[in-house]
Motif scaffolding. Sequence first.
Motif, mmCIF file in Angstrom:
data_model
loop_
_atom_site.group_PDB
_atom_site.id
_atom_site.type_symbol
_atom_site.label_atom_id
_atom_site.label_comp_id
_atom_site.label_asym_id
_atom_site.label_seq_id
_atom_site.Cartn_x
_atom_site.Cartn_y
_atom_site.Cartn_z
ATOM 1 N N GLN A 40 0.816 -1.217 0.000
ATOM 2 C CA GLN A 40 0.000 0.000 0.000
ATOM 3 C C GLN A 40 0.851 1.270 0.000
ATOM 4 N N LYS A 41 1.984 1.203 0.722
ATOM 5 C CA LYS A 41 2.827 2.402 0.840
ATOM 6 C C LYS A 41 3.310 2.850 -0.540
ATOM 7 N N LEU A 42 3.747 1.879 -1.342
ATOM 8 C CA LEU A 42 4.219 2.178 -2.707
ATOM 9 C C LEU A 42 3.053 2.685 -3.559
ATOM 10 N N ARG A 189 14.827 13.402 10.198
ATOM 11 C CA ARG A 189 13.568 12.815 10.679
ATOM 12 C C ARG A 189 12.721 12.346 9.496
ATOM 13 N N THR A 190 12.789 11.056 9.225
ATOM 14 C CA THR A 190 12.026 10.422 8.146
ATOM 15 C C THR A 190 11.374 9.167 8.748
ATOM 16 N N PRO A 191 10.551 8.460 7.963
ATOM 17 C CA PRO A 191 9.951 7.216 8.482
ATOM 18 C C PRO A 191 10.983 6.190 8.949
ATOM 19 N N GLU A 194 11.028 5.868 12.572
ATOM 20 C CA GLU A 194 9.821 5.311 13.209
ATOM 21 C C GLU A 194 10.023 3.828 13.527
ATOM 22 N N LYS A 195 10.997 3.201 12.816
ATOM 23 C CA LYS A 195 11.287 1.790 13.095
ATOM 24 C C LYS A 195 12.426 1.637 14.108
ATOM 25 N N VAL A 196 13.055 2.749 14.464
ATOM 26 C CA VAL A 196 14.170 2.699 15.414
ATOM 27 C C VAL A 196 13.667 2.971 16.834
#
Length: 255
Positions: A40-42, A189-191, A194-196
């Motif tokens: 979906q993201k793509l 600050r990018t997505p 958000e995984k870190v």
Amino acid sequence: MEFEGKKLVVIGGASGMGLKVAEDVIGEGGSAVIVGRPGQKLDDAVATLSRSGSAWSIAADLADRNQVVEAHKQLSEDHPDATLLVNSAGFFKPKPFLDYEVADYDAYHDLNRATFFLTQTIVRGMVTGGQGGAIVNVGSMWAHQALAVTPSSAYSMAKAGLHALTHNLAIELASEGIRVNAVAPAVTRTPLFEKVFPADQLDGAMEQLGGLHPLGRVGTPQDVAAAIVFLLSSASSWTTGAIFNVDGGVMAGRN
Ligand SMILES: NC(=O)c1ccc[n+]([C@@H]2O[C@H](COP(=O)([O-])OP(=O)(O)OC[C@H]3O[C@@H](n4cnc5c(N)ncnc54)[C@H](OP(=O)(O)O)[C@@H]3O)[C@@H](O)[C@H]2O)c1
């Protein structure tokens, strides 16, 4: 308009700085092909870009060699006319050196493998087209110096390889009119972050990491995209082989 009639490929462009570059290039009259993980993201990224101009997606998990073969096929059949390339695929999973397992190491270096050969496919099109081209690799500040709070040995090793690829391709492709540069961002600050960090700790972590940078804050996707767009554009026509620090001053010295 700067990119009128030009086609950009962004490897890893469904989010972050790569997606911002695609928006900016389309905004300046170009078109964009986004290579990203299927999902979906793509789809959402390409749907949004398509509202402003021509955009295509190529769905591939770059860690999956079979999917990368399919991506080569689509790039060479459908987009041999691309003259702009940004290599932006990446992830960041800080981990102490002694905790590394082979799979952790491979995950970074599989991305470099995909990046290397997808670049080769796109450069073949550029050479055949005879119009030259511009490539920007997204390297990293962590390839220049380590931060104790984010131990990143395999990530840094992979990004240092991308910096070395930048130098090599700049020399090999100069006679074809193809310029090859890299940016080396510090904390942006990018997505990716958000995984870190867990969502409830992200603001605090960014604030704290921002303090390391002489300019007093972390970067934004726009900060880095602006430098990448410059390196893609005719304004940098005499620049090749550069590793451009986009880092709030952190390579000059730390607060
Ligand atoms: N943010 C920073 O502070 C920073 C600093 C220095 C360098 N960089 C580098 O900047 C580049 C862009 O990152 P960003 O900060 O803009 O974060 P981002 O939004 O997470 O962008 C990275 C993109 O790469 C994609 N990607 C990762 N693994 C992939 C795979 N196996 N197959 C297909 N796509 C894959 C990600 O998709 P998924 O989310 O679906 O995995 C994501 O869309 C990366 O190379 C990163 O290492 C970032």
